[in-house]
Design an enzyme around this catalytic site. Structure first.
Site, short mmCIF file in Angstrom:
data_model
loop_
_atom_site.label_atom_id
_atom_site.label_comp_id
_atom_site.label_asym_id
_atom_site.label_seq_id
_atom_site.Cartn_x
_atom_site.Cartn_y
_atom_site.Cartn_z
N ASP A 84 6.78 8.89 3.62
CA ASP A 84 5.42 9.16 3.19
C ASP A 84 5.19 8.35 1.93
OD1 ASP A 84 2.89 10.39 2.99
OD2 ASP A 84 3.67 12.15 1.97
N ILE A 87 3.83 7.26 -4.06
CA ILE A 87 2.97 7.47 -5.21
C ILE A 87 1.78 8.32 -4.76
CG2 ILE A 87 1.61 6.36 -7.02
CD1 ILE A 87 3.48 3.81 -6.24
N CYS A 124 2.57 9.81 7.73
CA CYS A 124 1.28 10.48 7.85
C CYS A 124 0.09 9.64 7.37
CB CYS A 124 1.31 11.85 7.18
SG CYS A 124 1.65 11.82 5.43
N LEU A 125 0.35 8.43 6.93
CA LEU A 125 -0.70 7.47 6.55
C LEU A 125 -1.50 7.93 5.34
CD1 LEU A 125 -2.00 6.49 10.11
CD2 LEU A 125 -0.20 5.39 8.77
N ARG A 151 -3.11 14.93 14.50
CA ARG A 151 -3.58 15.59 13.29
C ARG A 151 -5.10 15.76 13.33
NH1 ARG A 151 -1.01 12.59 10.03
NH2 ARG A 151 -2.69 11.24 9.39
#
Length: 155
Positions: A84, A87, A124-125, A151
């Site tokens: 993921d 930052i 999860c982009l 999602r």
């Protein structure tokens, strides 16, 4: 589950930040029968309280939990490689420090060499190239767009 035909017995390797997404996986993985292998740099580990809960869950549900600083150790025999953002929102001022700390944590085909032969990749982009290289991200093993679609239906 959709891709692998079930969750019980799968091994998931999380390589990256000990953030809220990882901590959600940690609280649920054992209950779903998933073995969890986690690699984070020192100083970026998941919350200690969540780790303790995860250790108890692993014992109760008969799964394995590994915490390490070595991405290749985490990837060993994993069916699913996951990362993921390094930052998150509110951490922009830490960008330089974080990018330095996460050197060697990018998921690449080299990382996947020690994974299970049926490995897949999730994120999860939005994805940054330092987290996963193009070869893995756009490979047939990447399920990121199916993950995003699934999602969508829960939102």
């Amino acid at each position: 589950q959709e891709h692998h035909g079930g969750l019980k017995g799968l091994t998931m390797a999380w390589i990256g930040d000990g953030n809220n997404v990882l901590q959600s996986f940690m609280e649920s993985a054992a209950k779903l029968g998933i073995h969890l292998r986690i690699a984070t740099p020192r100083g970026f580990e998941p919350d200690f309280r969540i780790t303790k809960i995860s250790e108890q869950n692993a014992k109760e549900y008969g799964t394995k939990l590994l915490l390490t600083t070595d991405p290749l150790e985490a990837a060993d025999s994993a069916n699913v490689l996951v990362t993921d953002t390094w930052i998150s929102m509110g951490q922009e001022e830490e960008k330089k420090e974080r990018l330095q700390a996460f050197q060697g944590y990018q998921i690449t085909m080299q990382t996947a060499k020690s994974a299970a032969s049926n490995w897949t990749f999730l994120h999860c982009l939005p994805r940054k190239p330092e987290e996963v290289d193009d070869e893995v991200f756009y490979s047939p093993r990447s399920l990121v767009f199916q993950e995003a679609e699934n999602r969508k239906w829960t939102i």
